[in-house]
Design a protein around this motif. Structure first.
Motif, PDB file in Angstrom:
ATOM      1  N   LEU A 159     -45.965  20.440 -10.597  1.00  0.00           N
ATOM      2  CA  LEU A 159     -47.239  19.826 -10.215  1.00  0.00           C
ATOM      3  C   LEU A 159     -47.037  18.325 -10.104  1.00  0.00           C
ATOM      4  N   THR A 160     -47.650  17.714  -9.093  1.00  0.00           N
ATOM      5  CA  THR A 160     -47.587  16.258  -8.969  1.00  0.00           C
ATOM      6  C   THR A 160     -48.866  15.756  -8.305  1.00  0.00           C
ATOM      7  N   ARG A 161     -49.130  14.487  -8.491  1.00  0.00           N
ATOM      8  CA  ARG A 161     -50.307  13.842  -7.900  1.00  0.00           C
ATOM      9  C   ARG A 161     -49.823  12.894  -6.806  1.00  0.00           C
ATOM     10  N   VAL A 162     -50.439  12.994  -5.640  1.00  0.00           N
ATOM     11  CA  VAL A 162     -50.068  12.168  -4.495  1.00  0.00           C
ATOM     12  C   VAL A 162     -51.268  11.284  -4.142  1.00  0.00           C
ATOM     13  N   SER A 163     -51.018  10.009  -3.969  1.00  0.00           N
ATOM     14  CA  SER A 163     -52.087   9.064  -3.614  1.00  0.00           C
ATOM     15  C   SER A 163     -52.352   9.110  -2.111  1.00  0.00           C
ATOM     16  N   ALA A 164     -52.827  10.254  -1.661  1.00  0.00           N
ATOM     17  CA  ALA A 164     -53.170  10.466  -0.250  1.00  0.00           C
ATOM     18  C   ALA A 164     -54.248  11.544  -0.205  1.00  0.00           C
ATOM     19  N   PRO A 165     -55.128  11.483   0.794  1.00  0.00           N
ATOM     20  CA  PRO A 165     -56.195  12.491   0.875  1.00  0.00           C
ATOM     21  C   PRO A 165     -55.662  13.888   1.204  1.00  0.00           C
ATOM     22  N   LEU A 166     -56.411  14.887   0.755  1.00  0.00           N
ATOM     23  CA  LEU A 166     -56.042  16.285   0.971  1.00  0.00           C
ATOM     24  C   LEU A 166     -55.738  16.564   2.440  1.00  0.00           C
ATOM     25  N   ALA A 167     -56.539  16.074   3.362  1.00  0.00           N
ATOM     26  CA  ALA A 167     -56.340  16.369   4.789  1.00  0.00           C
ATOM     27  C   ALA A 167     -54.943  15.936   5.248  1.00  0.00           C
ATOM     28  N   ASP A 168     -54.482  14.770   4.794  1.00  0.00           N
ATOM     29  CA  ASP A 168     -53.165  14.277   5.204  1.00  0.00           C
ATOM     30  C   ASP A 168     -52.041  15.097   4.572  1.00  0.00           C
ATOM     31  N   VAL A 169     -52.190  15.430   3.293  1.00  0.00           N
ATOM     32  CA  VAL A 169     -51.163  16.197   2.591  1.00  0.00           C
ATOM     33  C   VAL A 169     -51.076  17.609   3.178  1.00  0.00           C
ATOM     34  N   TRP A 170     -52.228  18.211   3.447  1.00  0.00           N
ATOM     35  CA  TRP A 170     -52.288  19.558   4.019  1.00  0.00           C
ATOM     36  C   TRP A 170     -51.647  19.582   5.404  1.00  0.00           C
ATOM     37  N   ASP A 171     -51.977  18.619   6.233  1.00  0.00           N
ATOM     38  CA  ASP A 171     -51.418  18.559   7.585  1.00  0.00           C
ATOM     39  C   ASP A 171     -49.892  18.439   7.525  1.00  0.00           C
TER      40      ASP A 171
END
Length: 159
Positions: free
Chosen positions: A7-19
């Motif tokens: 598990l990790t946390r990314v400083s980016a919105p879900l839409a960008d990470v999902w895409d």
């Protein structure tokens, strides 16, 4: 089956990470160089070659040659489920041919404000019947550096 998760946390919105994770280019970007990954072909659920998005039913044929040692290992992965909503998204791929007796990889993404929590969960079994099953938990030795590198690279590319 044995299970590995990270598990990790990314400083980016879900839409960008999902895409990013919905495209074969994301797989190529996140796979460590030492695996010597080569994408042989990608087919969409309708038979279309090289689809833009990896939808349910997409098939990825690839090969790897870890550390440049031994013959290339062939691997076929199929996206068996894909779901997305406002706050959550996930997809699951299953190995249909490759070096493991079983491999089911679930990718989960959860929005947390302007950030995204990324989780990889792999259920797997090494080949070799009962002996492979009993040794499967030891595979974490190889998974940990690979997934640690994938998560670090996700952060670097998306933050």
């Amino acid at each position: 089956m044995a299970t590995y998760s990270r598990l990790t946390r990314v400083s980016a919105p879900l839409a960008d990470v999902w895409d990013f994770h919905s495209r074969v280019s994301g797989l190529e970007a996140l796979t460590p160089d030492w695996t010597n990954l080569r994408i042989e072909s990608v087919t969409g659920p309708d038979g279309e070659a090289d689809p833009e998005i990896l939808e349910t039913g997409s098939e990825i044929r690839m090969s790897m040659r870890p550390f440049g040692v031994g013959p290339r290992q062939r691997w076929t992965s199929v996206i068996v489920s894909r779901e997305s909503g406002d706050e959550r998204a996930s997809f699951r791929d299953e190995m249909r041919g490759g070096p493991f007796a079983k491999w089911v990889h679930t990718h989960r993404f959860v929005a947390d404000g302007a950030e995204t929590i990324v989780e990889d969960e792999v259920e797997y079994e090494l080949p070799g019947g009962p002996l492979g099953r009993s040794a499967s938990p030891l595979a974490v030795v190889g998974f940990e550096p690979m997934f640690r590198a994938r998560h670090r690279k996700t952060k670097r590319l998306l933050e």
